[in-house]
Scaffold this motif. Structure first.
Motif, PDB file in Angstrom:
ATOM      1  N   GLY A 138      11.295 -20.725  22.993  1.00 51.59           N
ATOM      2  CA  GLY A 138      11.115 -20.170  21.652  1.00 51.59           C
ATOM      3  C   GLY A 138       9.656 -20.100  21.283  1.00 51.59           C
ATOM      4  N   PRO A 139       9.377 -19.691  20.071  1.00 48.38           N
ATOM      5  CA  PRO A 139       7.979 -19.625  19.645  1.00 48.38           C
ATOM      6  C   PRO A 139       7.329 -20.998  19.650  1.00 48.38           C
ATOM      7  CG  PRO A 139       9.464 -19.198  17.801  1.00 48.38           C
ATOM      8  CD  PRO A 139      10.308 -19.253  19.026  1.00 48.38           C
ATOM      9  N   THR A 140       6.036 -21.012  19.884  1.00 47.69           N
ATOM     10  CA  THR A 140       5.308 -22.279  19.954  1.00 47.69           C
ATOM     11  C   THR A 140       4.191 -22.302  18.911  1.00 47.69           C
ATOM     12  OG1 THR A 140       3.855 -21.377  21.660  1.00 47.69           O
ATOM     13  CG2 THR A 140       5.761 -22.613  22.421  1.00 47.69           C
ATOM     14  N   PHE A 141       4.028 -23.449  18.284  1.00 51.18           N
ATOM     15  CA  PHE A 141       2.999 -23.608  17.259  1.00 51.18           C
ATOM     16  C   PHE A 141       2.321 -24.955  17.453  1.00 51.18           C
ATOM     17  CE2 PHE A 141       6.470 -21.141  15.427  1.00 51.18           C
ATOM     18  CZ  PHE A 141       5.809 -19.979  15.056  1.00 51.18           C
ATOM     19  N   THR A 142       1.013 -24.963  17.347  1.00 52.98           N
ATOM     20  CA  THR A 142       0.269 -26.214  17.427  1.00 52.98           C
ATOM     21  C   THR A 142      -0.475 -26.413  16.114  1.00 52.98           C
ATOM     22  OG1 THR A 142      -0.077 -25.725  19.755  1.00 52.98           O
ATOM     23  CG2 THR A 142      -1.357 -27.541  18.818  1.00 52.98           C
ATOM     24  N   LEU A 143      -0.153 -27.488  15.433  1.00 54.09           N
ATOM     25  CA  LEU A 143      -0.842 -27.797  14.185  1.00 54.09           C
ATOM     26  C   LEU A 143      -1.861 -28.887  14.464  1.00 54.09           C
ATOM     27  CD1 LEU A 143       2.064 -27.735  11.584  1.00 54.09           C
ATOM     28  CD2 LEU A 143       0.545 -25.908  12.295  1.00 54.09           C
ATOM     29  N   SER A 144      -3.096 -28.578  14.151  1.00 53.65           N
ATOM     30  CA  SER A 144      -4.174 -29.526  14.396  1.00 53.65           C
ATOM     31  C   SER A 144      -4.769 -29.884  13.048  1.00 53.65           C
ATOM     32  CB  SER A 144      -5.217 -28.882  15.326  1.00 53.65           C
ATOM     33  OG  SER A 144      -6.060 -29.869  15.853  1.00 53.65           O
ATOM     34  N   VAL A 168       6.934 -28.277   8.365  1.00 55.48           N
ATOM     35  CA  VAL A 168       6.935 -26.842   8.678  1.00 55.48           C
ATOM     36  C   VAL A 168       8.223 -26.482   9.419  1.00 55.48           C
ATOM     37  CG1 VAL A 168       5.819 -25.043  10.055  1.00 55.48           C
ATOM     38  CG2 VAL A 168       4.430 -26.590   8.673  1.00 55.48           C
ATOM     39  N   GLY A 180      -3.861 -26.215  21.734  1.00 56.77           N
ATOM     40  CA  GLY A 180      -2.682 -25.478  22.181  1.00 56.77           C
ATOM     41  C   GLY A 180      -2.364 -25.631  23.650  1.00 56.77           C
ATOM     42  N   GLN A 211       1.497 -25.538  25.529  1.00 57.18           N
ATOM     43  CA  GLN A 211       1.960 -24.677  26.618  1.00 57.18           C
ATOM     44  C   GLN A 211       2.391 -25.499  27.822  1.00 57.18           C
ATOM     45  OE1 GLN A 211       2.678 -21.562  26.048  1.00 57.18           O
ATOM     46  NE2 GLN A 211       1.905 -21.972  23.990  1.00 57.18           N
TER      47      GLN A 211
END
Lengths: 389, 324
Positions: free
Chosen positions: A144-150, A162, A130, A134
């Motif tokens: 906006g919202p933040t998402f980390t896909l690992s 997604v 993540g 950032q």
């Protein structure tokens, strides 16, 4: 064509073929590719591995950040995003290593600068995947919202699906999807330890294939809910995204092709597209024995005697692991803009167990539906369709 | 900018918390200096058999999540499309670090393929999927201290659109390898976090849409791009709406994340200072929410969390009148 579909507003990529998706695509179509070679980056400790390395005059950490900057800037420029639009966007990043490159760079620098001292202990100083998300959000002002896909090799392809789902549900207005993977000692040695590395070349779907070759890359795709006009000469939509995770094998998608068949059929069903409508397939095609067998058999089961041209990009750019979804999608979009689909590099001989040869010539890229497949460690699969309008 | 709050309310069917004492749903004493403990007994107790060829992170993920699933009768899970949303701030450092040490130093032998396979970012979610016999939507989400909130937000979306029937959402981070490095990886300093021991945990919620058999509801997960203070939040319109929705909850419970230097509960709230029980770790909010869900009936729960950058996330939930 619904104005409420998920539209692709912009994209950008850095690959071993160029510092933009457009440049990479032109080189791909022209056949100006360089085979994987022994790498020169100062942080790589072994010269035994050939990989697809991006040339850069500077240290590997700076290079990684420059790759991100170039890919995202290209996508934002193509999308003509305003500051306000960027600020309201949602950010989804697909990466396995994040900024792990920092650990490797700092350790090797410490050894290099202190030749007479014992090397220090290895330390993990990065803050997890993540951290890079950032960093991107802060640098570009994404609020906006933040998402980390690992999620290993499907990290950014899963992120695209997604994101498309969130847009369809109108949870978000716009998604900035980033894939990022620099070359790491960890992954080079890791895949070598699994005996999944081809020391000569990456040969997707070839009878003589014996493994993958890693590449590095960064890419960014901007998805939007509603019709957009700023992507390029044509308009593109993302249709029918489907992600699936099995639990049978950590390292294989099942060599009978059944899981691949199921995933592709579900992606087509969600897109409301018949198999015969697919113009061409951007296959995962890693060059490993099992992946290509799973994928080849699965595609044969879906398409039968009407298999459209199958193209793997990994013979040209390597396997960018978690970034593969975003990088290969961005390169493909730029190829569509150029009006030409590249040949599949690295192939020489049909594998009778697979039963087809990937496309060996450049082809026109007309309007229509293009299927994308990605498979990864942990029995993960992603498939979606991109429509060129 | 605030992430939209258009999700419907989500039922919490089960919750389970696991902290450094490695005893599910119990608060036993522990201390930072003795970490990490072997979790083999925990695995045996929860799973009924050992997990060979897996490190502590994978074992913790599986034990914590299975402890949650065991809270409901098997029939409640049968033929349900269940998604797994694994949140982890730092991932499987437990196996990454030894592997990388082997790569760089070769003093521990040549790199182990098994260790590499286990260190891959989604290996733990795969092992959990296999242990729980779940297929389909399985996501590993890694957003530093807001990993659990991000996973919960995504799980809500998947439930709301009907893609899954149940969502198993949890957070896991494990202590490794030293206190100093763990703190550095979490970017903690006296200026940006509370002065508490570091810890670890694997805590989970099982969620569904509109289930009558529930221990509570997730009312909202909000993510703000900039810092918003507790007092600003409690004056906001969104809190007013939530507060009205929880009018039947006589208690208001405040759960502060570890970045909040002053953990005191705002006026009108009781304090659930769960960090004393689990220590600082990136997914401590999962522990806090699961523990509060189990121990505070008839309450409105507000969990307030922040990154060092100021990005803020708030979880609002309410618990049923009778939890056990």
């Amino acid at each position: 064509m619904s104005d409420h579909a998920v539209h692709i507003r912009g994209w950008g990529a850095v690959s071993t073929l160029g510092w933009s998706a457009a440049e990479s695509a032109r080189n791909l179509i022209a056949g100006h590719i360089h085979p994987a070679a022994v790498c020169s980056s100062s942080h790589l400790t072994s010269r035994d591995f050939k990989a697809f390395e991006i040339v850069y005059d500077g240290n590997p950490l700076e290079k990684s950040l420059a790759m991100l900057d170039a890919a995202i800037s290209e996508a934002f420029k193509r999308a003509e995003l305003t500051k306000e639009e960027i600020a309201e966007s949602c950010l989804l990043v697909g990466t396995t290593g994040g900024l792990f490159i920092r650990n490797e760079y700092e350790f090797t620098e410490s050894v290099r600068l202190n030749p007479d001292k014992e090397s220090p202990p290895i330390s993990c100083r990065n803050r997890g995947p993540g951290e890079v998300t950032q960093l991107i959000a802060g640098k570009f002002g994404i609020g906006g919202p933040t998402f980390t896909l690992s999620m290993a090799c499907v990290s950014s392809s899963h992120a695209l699906v997604v994101a498309a789902g969130l847009l369809t549900q109108k949870k978000i207005r716009r998604a900035v999807v980033v894939g990022f993977e620099p070359l790491l000692n960890m992954t080079l040695h890791g895949f070598a330890s699994l005996l999944l590395y081809d020391s000569e070349r990456c040969r997707p779907f070839c009878h003589t294939r014996s493994g993958m070759q890693i590449g590095e890359g960064a890419a960014c795709i901007v998805l939007e809910d509603g019709r957009v006009e700023t992507a390029g000469q044509n308009r593109y939509t993302l249709e029918g995204g489907y992600l699936f995770n099995d639990n049978t094998s950590l390292t294989s998608a099942g060599t009978d092709g059944e899981m691949v068949k199921t995933v592709v059929q579900e992606a087509l069903r969600r897109a409301a597209i018949a198999p015969e409508s697919i113009v061409a397939i951007k296959a995962h095609g890693t060059g490993t024995r099992d992946n290509d067998l799973s994928e080849g058999r699965g595609l044969a089961k879906v398409f039968g005697d009407h298999l459209p041209p199958v193209i793997s990009l990994k013979g040209a750019v390597g396997h960018e692991l978690g970034a593969a979804g975003a990088v290969e999608t961005a390169l493909w979009l730029s190829c569509l803009e150029e009006g030409s689909l590249p040949k599949s590099f690295g192939f020489a001989e049909i594998d009778s167990e697979i039963g087809f040869a990937p496309s060996q010539i450049n082809r026109p890229a007309p309007a229509g539906d293009y299927l994308f497949t990605f498979f990864g460690f942990g029995a993960t699969c992603t498939s979606y369709v991109i429509r060129k309008i | 900018m605030t992430a939209e709050e258009k999700h419907p309310s989500i039922s919490v069917i089960a919750a389970s918390y696991l902290g450094p004492s490695l005893s599910p749903n119990e608060d036993l004493p522990w201390d930072e200096a003795s970490l990490p403990h072997s979790c083999d007994d925990l695995v045996q107790k929860v799973l009924g058999q050992p997990m060979r060829r897996a490190g502590r992170f994978i074992k913790m993920v599986c034990a914590g999540a299975m402890a949650c699933l065991r809270e409901v009768p098997p029939a409640a899970l049968k033929n349900k499309r269940t998604g797994i949303f694994l949140a982890t701030g730092l991932g499987n450092g437990d196996e990454i670090l030894p592997f990388v040490t082997q790569v760089f130093k070769h003093d521990g032998g040549f790199p182990s393929p098994n260790q590499f396979a286990n260190s891959v970012s989604n290996a733990a979610a795969f092992f959990l999927a296999r242990t729980s016999d779940i297929r389909g939507v399985i996501l590993t989400v890694s957003d530093e201290e807001l990993s659990f909130e991000a996973a919960l937000w995504l799980a809500q979306s998947y439930l709301a659109c009907g893609e899954i029937d149940l969502a198993l959402v949890g957070g896991c981070d494990v202590y490794t390898p030293t206190v100093e490095e763990y703190r550095e990886r979490m970017n903690t300093s006296p200026a940006n976090s509370r002065d508490l021991p570091i810890g670890e945990g694997s805590s989970w919620l099982l969620l569904a849409l509109d289930q009558p058999e529930r221990i509570g509801e997730i009312l909202a997960v909000q993510m703000h791009s900039a810092a918003i203070s507790p007092s600003e939040y409690l004056r906001s319109e969104s809190y007013s709406i939530l507060s009205a929705a929880a009018a039947d909850s006589p208690c208001r419970i405040w759960l502060p994340g570890f970045r909040l230097k002053n953990p005191d509960a705002p006026q009108g709230f009781g304090l659930h200072d769960y960090l004393q029980s689990c220590g600082i770790h990136p997914t401590a909010s999962a522990f806090g929410m699961a523990r509060a869900m189990r121990t505070n009936p008839a309450s409105l729960l507000i969990h307030y969390n922040q990154l060092a950058s100021g990005r803020t996330a708030i979880i609002a939930a309410k618990t049923s009148q009778h939890i056990e």
